[in-house]
Design an enzyme around this catalytic site. Structure first.
Site, mmCIF file in Angstrom:
data_model
loop_
_atom_site.group_PDB
_atom_site.id
_atom_site.type_symbol
_atom_site.label_atom_id
_atom_site.label_comp_id
_atom_site.label_asym_id
_atom_site.label_seq_id
_atom_site.Cartn_x
_atom_site.Cartn_y
_atom_site.Cartn_z
ATOM 1 C CB CYS A 96 4.467 -4.604 -4.391
ATOM 2 S SG CYS A 96 3.764 -4.015 -2.835
ATOM 3 C CD1 TRP A 97 10.413 -2.461 -0.788
ATOM 4 C CD2 TRP A 97 11.247 -4.457 -1.300
ATOM 5 N NE1 TRP A 97 11.540 -2.644 -0.023
ATOM 6 C CE2 TRP A 97 12.080 -3.872 -0.325
ATOM 7 C CE3 TRP A 97 11.570 -5.730 -1.773
ATOM 8 C CZ2 TRP A 97 13.213 -4.493 0.188
ATOM 9 C CZ3 TRP A 97 12.705 -6.374 -1.262
ATOM 10 C CH2 TRP A 97 13.507 -5.748 -0.300
#
Length: 352
Positions: A96-97
């Site tokens: 994810c980020w």
């Protein structure tokens, strides 16, 4: 089973393991790791709501909202992954980020479904940092230079057919590097995606051998080369191909005369001020009349001056000039191949 891996492992040891991007669709479109598949934990709208709740009420409140959004979709996530992995090794990599709750949540779910899930430590943000820091490092560069119309891209691909390592920057950028460079090309990627795709090509190289690239400015159309890559390119050995002016005009006529006149005129307008009033008026008149050679001569004079100016700016690198009287890329690539041993020795490159 869930384990943690770093960006370096991902880029050099991943092999062909499936890569799952669990960020929202808009994040994925802005930029993602090459060959990643998007299985978003949240839609763009859901992500915005979770973010607002986090800002207003804190982590615990945001977590509850996230669980409400994701809870009903747990079977769908697994179905999407099963469809993707069908018949393959049940090992996957997720990010994810920042390598936080989104990737951890789906890693837990997928491991429960029988997968070995690896989560990238630091997430996409850490990968982006690694890409920008290491782009252009490792393999020695040989930079093929020459005035516009010298046929550098075609020569580059001929060198590839002669078993030389090459990277076609313009192909990755979807732009041929001038105001006309977008014609006939796919839409350009975001700058973020361009950097990702370039690094993906770079890490596949054999670092014991040089890689040929075409001399470029920092910007190629709307995208820009990463700083470390560009700086390394401008320090590397330059092989400057000298092709006669008339030969370059013939090549450019072949490359661009087939495009719509309005498209050519629109592109020409971007350098109107630099060429000057009378020059641009003459070039426009020639294009409208279908007389492409004199129009190209006027434009080429501008680009030749621009390239000469750039050569003076980056004047500390080794330069080997090679004169040729033909635009034949096969012949010119063979010339480069013949002098390659001397280039390597003179540039002090350490190759195997």
């Amino acid at each position: 089973m869930v384990s943690i891996v770093g960006p370096e492992w991902l880029f050099y040891e991943r092999k062909d393991l499936p890569l799952i991007d669990v960020r929202s669709p808009s994040e994925f479109l802005q930029g993602h790791l090459p060959r990643a598949v998007n299985i978003p934990l949240f839609t763009d709208e859901e992500r915005a709501v979770v973010g607002t709740r986090y800002h207003d009420a804190g982590k615990d409140a945001a977590l509850l909202v996230g669980l409400e959004f994701a809870g009903a979709k747990l079977p769908d996530y697994v179905k999407k992954l099963n469809k993707l992995i069908k018949g393959k090794n049940r090992e996957i990599i997720l990010y994810c980020w920042r390598g936080g709750m989104r990737s951890a949540s789906l890693a837990w779910l997928f491991s429960t479904a029988g997968y070995h899930a690896r989560v990238i430590e630091g997430g996409y943000k850490a990968c982006r940092s690694y890409i920008r820091q290491h782009s252009g490092k490792g393999s020695p560069m040989l930079v093929l230079g020459g005035m516009t119309g010298s046929g550098k891209t075609e020569i580059l691909h001929e060198l590839g057919r002669l078993r030389e390592q090459i990277i076609d920057l313009e192909e990755i950028a979807h732009n041929r590097g001038s105001v006309f460079g977008h014609l006939g090309q796919l839409p350009q990627p975001t700058n973020e995606q361009f950097e990702n795709n370039l690094f993906d090509a770079w890490v596949k190289l054999d670092p014991s051998k040089p890689v040929w690239i075409e001399d470029e400015s920092r910007s190629i159309g709307a995208v820009s080369l990463p700083g470390p890559f560009f700086e390394q390119m401008k320090r590397s050995q330059l092989i400057l191909l000298r092709v006669p002016f008339n030969v370059r005009v013939v090549r450019l006529c072949k490359d661009y005369a087939g495009f719509e006149k309005n498209s050519l005129l629109d592109a020409l307008g971007k350098i109107a001020q630099a060429i000057g009033g009378q020059g641009i008026a003459d070039a426009q008149r020639h294009i409208l009349a279908g007389n492409f050679a004199p129009a190209i001569m006027l434009v080429l004079a501008y680009y030749d001056k621009t390239y000469q100016k750039a050569m003076l700016k980056y004047n500390e690198r080794h330069v080997k000039e090679l004169n040729t009287d033909t635009g034949d890329p096969v012949y010119n690539a063979s010339l480069l191949k013949q002098i390659l041993p001397d280039i390597i020795v003179n540039a002090g490159l350490r190759v195997i």
